[in-house]
Design a protein around this motif. Structure first.
Motif, PDB file in Angstrom:
ATOM      1  N   ARG A 221       0.831  -1.215   0.000  1.00 49.79           N
ATOM      2  CA  ARG A 221       0.000   0.000   0.000  1.00 49.79           C
ATOM      3  C   ARG A 221       0.859   1.256   0.000  1.00 49.79           C
ATOM      4  NH1 ARG A 221      -1.798   2.978   4.129  1.00 49.79           N
ATOM      5  NH2 ARG A 221      -0.997   1.510   5.638  1.00 49.79           N
ATOM      6  N   ILE A 222       1.918   1.265   0.782  1.00 49.55           N
ATOM      7  CA  ILE A 222       2.795   2.435   0.873  1.00 49.55           C
ATOM      8  C   ILE A 222       3.971   2.241  -0.073  1.00 49.55           C
ATOM      9  CG2 ILE A 222       4.255   3.826   2.399  1.00 49.55           C
ATOM     10  CD1 ILE A 222       1.253   4.007   3.041  1.00 49.55           C
ATOM     11  N   LYS A 223       4.202   3.240  -0.901  1.00 50.89           N
ATOM     12  CA  LYS A 223       5.273   3.175  -1.887  1.00 50.89           C
ATOM     13  C   LYS A 223       6.278   4.295  -1.634  1.00 50.89           C
ATOM     14  CE  LYS A 223       1.879   1.326  -5.087  1.00 50.89           C
ATOM     15  NZ  LYS A 223       0.860   1.182  -4.090  1.00 50.89           N
ATOM     16  N   LEU A 224       7.370   4.256  -2.346  1.00 57.23           N
ATOM     17  CA  LEU A 224       8.407   5.276  -2.233  1.00 57.23           C
ATOM     18  C   LEU A 224       8.400   6.102  -3.504  1.00 57.23           C
ATOM     19  CD1 LEU A 224      10.819   6.339  -0.524  1.00 57.23           C
ATOM     20  CD2 LEU A 224      12.259   4.713  -1.769  1.00 57.23           C
ATOM     21  N   TYR A 225       8.258   7.416  -3.345  1.00 53.08           N
ATOM     22  CA  TYR A 225       8.253   8.343  -4.476  1.00 53.08           C
ATOM     23  C   TYR A 225       9.413   9.311  -4.344  1.00 53.08           C
ATOM     24  CZ  TYR A 225       3.570   6.612  -5.364  1.00 53.08           C
ATOM     25  OH  TYR A 225       2.494   5.802  -5.638  1.00 53.08           O
TER      26      TYR A 225
ATOM     27  N   PHE B  53       8.107   4.764  10.259  1.00 50.93           N
ATOM     28  CA  PHE B  53       7.153   5.862  10.133  1.00 50.93           C
ATOM     29  C   PHE B  53       5.782   5.377  10.562  1.00 50.93           C
ATOM     30  CE2 PHE B  53      10.535   6.963   7.198  1.00 50.93           C
ATOM     31  CZ  PHE B  53      10.729   8.306   7.454  1.00 50.93           C
ATOM     32  N   LYS B  54       5.110   6.176  11.347  1.00 49.68           N
ATOM     33  CA  LYS B  54       3.788   5.791  11.863  1.00 49.68           C
ATOM     34  C   LYS B  54       2.655   6.445  11.079  1.00 49.68           C
ATOM     35  CE  LYS B  54       5.738   3.527  15.162  1.00 49.68           C
ATOM     36  NZ  LYS B  54       6.276   2.265  14.743  1.00 49.68           N
ATOM     37  N   VAL B  55       2.963   7.576  10.420  1.00 49.56           N
ATOM     38  CA  VAL B  55       1.954   8.334   9.688  1.00 49.56           C
ATOM     39  C   VAL B  55       2.448   8.538   8.266  1.00 49.56           C
ATOM     40  CG1 VAL B  55       0.722  10.539   9.575  1.00 49.56           C
ATOM     41  CG2 VAL B  55       1.230   9.520  11.798  1.00 49.56           C
TER      42      VAL B  55
END
Length: 152
Positions: free
Chosen positions: A69-73, A138-140
């Motif tokens: 779900r979380i990616k690196l940009y 990272f939490k957020v």
């Protein structure tokens, strides 16, 4: 930590972003081929049909478990310097970038797949850490990771 059962192995696969293994176990549990407390070696005994393998591939493509779900940009901020952000999409990264740099970035790069299993050195601690492990700190989200100079 030693993996003691299939469920713990599933959690480890999700944590370390081993998509195929995670979806294999998830579908095997869902279909009743495995039970949560089975020994991890039992995953090799799962008799998936070709249709079930296609179902597994579809679940992976749809990211049913939210593993990716979380990616690196990344976006260039100066000549050969890039700002990196963990975010669900480039729009979220852009919003945070505008707050961080008071500038609108035109070109965004999705680089998570390329760097997911790469290690980076944190300058403030001199610690080396894999990018997917850094994401866990990272939490957020979205989250500003930092600026990295890329020398070719």
């Amino acid at each position: 930590m030693k993996t003691t059962n299939v469920y713990q192995l599933l959690l480890d696969m999700v944590k370390y972003e081993q998509n195929f293994g995670a979806y294999w176990i998830y579908l095997a549990l869902k279909k009743g081929y495995l039970q949560k407390h089975d020994r991890p070696e039992r995953i090799y005994d799962v008799p998936f049909t070709e249709e079930e393998i296609k179902e597994l591939q579809h679940m992976n493509a749809q990211d049913v478990l939210g593993i990716n779900r979380i990616k690196l940009y990344a976006t260039e901020v100066k000549d050969k310097e890039y700002a990196f952000y963990f975010a669900e999409n480039p729009v979220d990264a852009q919003r945070l970038h505008e707050q961080q740099f008071k500038a609108y970035a035109v070109k965004w790069h999705s680089v998570y797949r390329q760097f997911q299993h790469e290690s980076v050195r944190l300058p403030h601690t001199e610690e080396w850490i894999y990018v997917f492990e850094l994401k866990e700190r990272f939490k957020v989200f979205p989250a500003f990771v930092g600026v990295i100079r890329v020398d070719e």
